[in-house]
Design a protein around this motif. Structure first.
Motif, PDB file in Angstrom:
ATOM      1  N   UNK A 133       0.859  -1.183   0.000  1.00 12.69           N
ATOM      2  CA  UNK A 133       0.000   0.000   0.000  1.00 12.69           C
ATOM      3  C   UNK A 133       0.900   1.239   0.000  1.00 12.69           C
ATOM      4  N   UNK A 134       0.805   2.048  -1.043  1.00 14.05           N
ATOM      5  CA  UNK A 134       1.575   3.288  -1.165  1.00 14.05           C
ATOM      6  C   UNK A 134       0.625   4.481  -1.311  1.00 14.05           C
ATOM      7  N   UNK A 135      -0.614   4.310  -0.878  1.00 13.31           N
ATOM      8  CA  UNK A 135      -1.679   5.282  -1.153  1.00 13.31           C
ATOM      9  C   UNK A 135      -1.426   6.662  -0.562  1.00 13.31           C
ATOM     10  N   UNK A 136      -0.648   6.768   0.504  1.00 11.13           N
ATOM     11  CA  UNK A 136      -0.410   8.065   1.127  1.00 11.13           C
ATOM     12  C   UNK A 136       0.893   8.708   0.680  1.00 11.13           C
ATOM     13  N   UNK A 137       1.677   8.018  -0.133  1.00 10.64           N
ATOM     14  CA  UNK A 137       3.031   8.469  -0.445  1.00 10.64           C
ATOM     15  C   UNK A 137       3.103   9.285  -1.741  1.00 10.64           C
ATOM     16  N   UNK A 138       4.064  10.214  -1.773  1.00 11.77           N
ATOM     17  CA  UNK A 138       4.356  10.992  -2.975  1.00 11.77           C
ATOM     18  C   UNK A 138       5.690  10.575  -3.586  1.00 11.77           C
ATOM     19  N   UNK A 139       6.424   9.699  -2.894  1.00 13.23           N
ATOM     20  CA  UNK A 139       7.694   9.178  -3.409  1.00 13.23           C
ATOM     21  C   UNK A 139       7.934   7.809  -2.795  1.00 13.23           C
ATOM     22  N   UNK A 140       8.363   6.851  -3.613  1.00  9.19           N
ATOM     23  CA  UNK A 140       8.685   5.508  -3.155  1.00  9.19           C
ATOM     24  C   UNK A 140       9.392   4.756  -4.273  1.00  9.19           C
ATOM     25  N   UNK A 179      -2.351   3.112  -6.040  1.00  9.03           N
ATOM     26  CA  UNK A 179      -2.433   3.255  -4.593  1.00  9.03           C
ATOM     27  C   UNK A 179      -1.966   1.987  -3.883  1.00  9.03           C
ATOM     28  N   UNK A 180      -2.074   0.877  -4.578  1.00 12.26           N
ATOM     29  CA  UNK A 180      -1.645  -0.409  -4.030  1.00 12.26           C
ATOM     30  C   UNK A 180      -0.977  -1.167  -5.175  1.00 12.26           C
ATOM     31  N   UNK A 181       0.273  -1.587  -4.937  1.00 16.68           N
ATOM     32  CA  UNK A 181       1.082  -2.211  -5.987  1.00 16.68           C
ATOM     33  C   UNK A 181       1.240  -3.698  -5.689  1.00 16.68           C
ATOM     34  N   UNK A 182       0.947  -4.523  -6.688  1.00 13.70           N
ATOM     35  CA  UNK A 182       1.209  -5.952  -6.612  1.00 13.70           C
ATOM     36  C   UNK A 182       2.511  -6.254  -7.334  1.00 13.70           C
ATOM     37  N   UNK A 183       3.386  -7.026  -6.699  1.00 13.03           N
ATOM     38  CA  UNK A 183       4.659  -7.417  -7.299  1.00 13.03           C
ATOM     39  C   UNK A 183       4.623  -8.923  -7.517  1.00 13.03           C
ATOM     40  N   UNK A 184       4.863  -9.346  -8.753  1.00 13.27           N
ATOM     41  CA  UNK A 184       4.836 -10.772  -9.084  1.00 13.27           C
ATOM     42  C   UNK A 184       6.189 -11.164  -9.656  1.00 13.27           C
ATOM     43  N   UNK A 185       6.917 -11.982  -8.904  1.00 16.01           N
ATOM     44  CA  UNK A 185       8.220 -12.498  -9.305  1.00 16.01           C
ATOM     45  C   UNK A 185       8.047 -13.920  -9.808  1.00 16.01           C
ATOM     46  N   UNK A 186       8.365 -14.158 -11.067  1.00 14.14           N
ATOM     47  CA  UNK A 186       8.376 -15.508 -11.633  1.00 14.14           C
ATOM     48  C   UNK A 186       9.836 -15.835 -11.908  1.00 14.14           C
ATOM     49  N   UNK A 187      10.461 -16.521 -10.949  1.00 15.27           N
ATOM     50  CA  UNK A 187      11.905 -16.751 -10.989  1.00 15.27           C
ATOM     51  C   UNK A 187      12.318 -17.545 -12.225  1.00 15.27           C
TER      52      UNK A 187
END
Length: 194
Positions: free
Chosen positions: A77-84, A141-149
């Motif tokens: 969840x990055x919904x409140x951030x302006x940098x990340x 606002x919410x980022x999903x990260x999917x790693x397929x090694x």
């Protein structure tokens, strides 16, 4: 991707600018304020004197566990951030004590062991060998990260309605284990693992 949920937590940081929650699922940046002493600071959130941070803030932290195979997915969840900045990095090439500036070039690139995206004000940044800047029409606002090694891919999704692919790194070279990576930048709002 969401069927491959990984229980990711944050690892401790020795950086005084980084505060990790007790449950290891939330990270905040705090700015240290100088208090008329050459070797002490006062936190904006506490009157307690804190040792001087002798390096500029430029670091992130690793998540746990490391991945050496399989399909793994987590959300932030990055919904409140302006940098990340978030994504995946190789531990031997991972977070360093080296200051950097986006204007001077970036340590964030696949050749340095970082497969990450970020937000700088209104622009998303995709950290390829040359960073790609893009303004998305629907804020993430919410980022999903999917790693397929095994497929050597890392995909980033906006999981705010509607769900869509933000960016995908393909042909990634993972010679060893990789870790989730999180950098709250100098924005004091939290990054939270969902």
């Amino acid at each position: 991707a969401q069927h491959h949920w990984a229980n990711v937590t944050l690892t401790p940081s020795n950086n005084p600018n980084i505060v990790i929650s007790e449950n290891k699922r939330k990270v905040n940046y705090i700015e240290l304020l100088h208090k008329n002493a050459p070797f002490s600071f006062t936190s904006a959130y506490s009157p307690t004197v804190i040792p001087v941070c002798t390096r500029p803030y430029s670091e992130g932290i690793l998540g746990h566990p490391a991945f050496t195979s399989g399909k793994n997915y987590w959300e932030v969840d990055v919904s409140e951030k302006t940098a990340w900045i978030l994504g995946v990095c190789q531990p031997k090439l991972g977070p360093t004590q080296t200051p950097f500036s986006l204007q001077q070039g970036s340590k964030y690139k696949p050749a340095h062991g970082y497969w990450v995206i970020g937000l700088q004000g209104p622009s998303h940044v995709f950290y390829e060998e040359t960073p790609i800047f893009m303004t998305l029409t629907i804020p993430s606002r919410r980022i999903g990260v999917f790693l397929n090694y095994e497929a050597s891919t890392i995909s980033f999704f906006s999981v705010t309605h509607p769900i869509y692919l933000i960016y995908k790194f393909s042909g990634c070279s993972f010679p060893s284990e990789v870790f989730p990576y999180f950098n709250p930048m100098q924005c004091p709002r939290p990054m939270t693992l969902c």
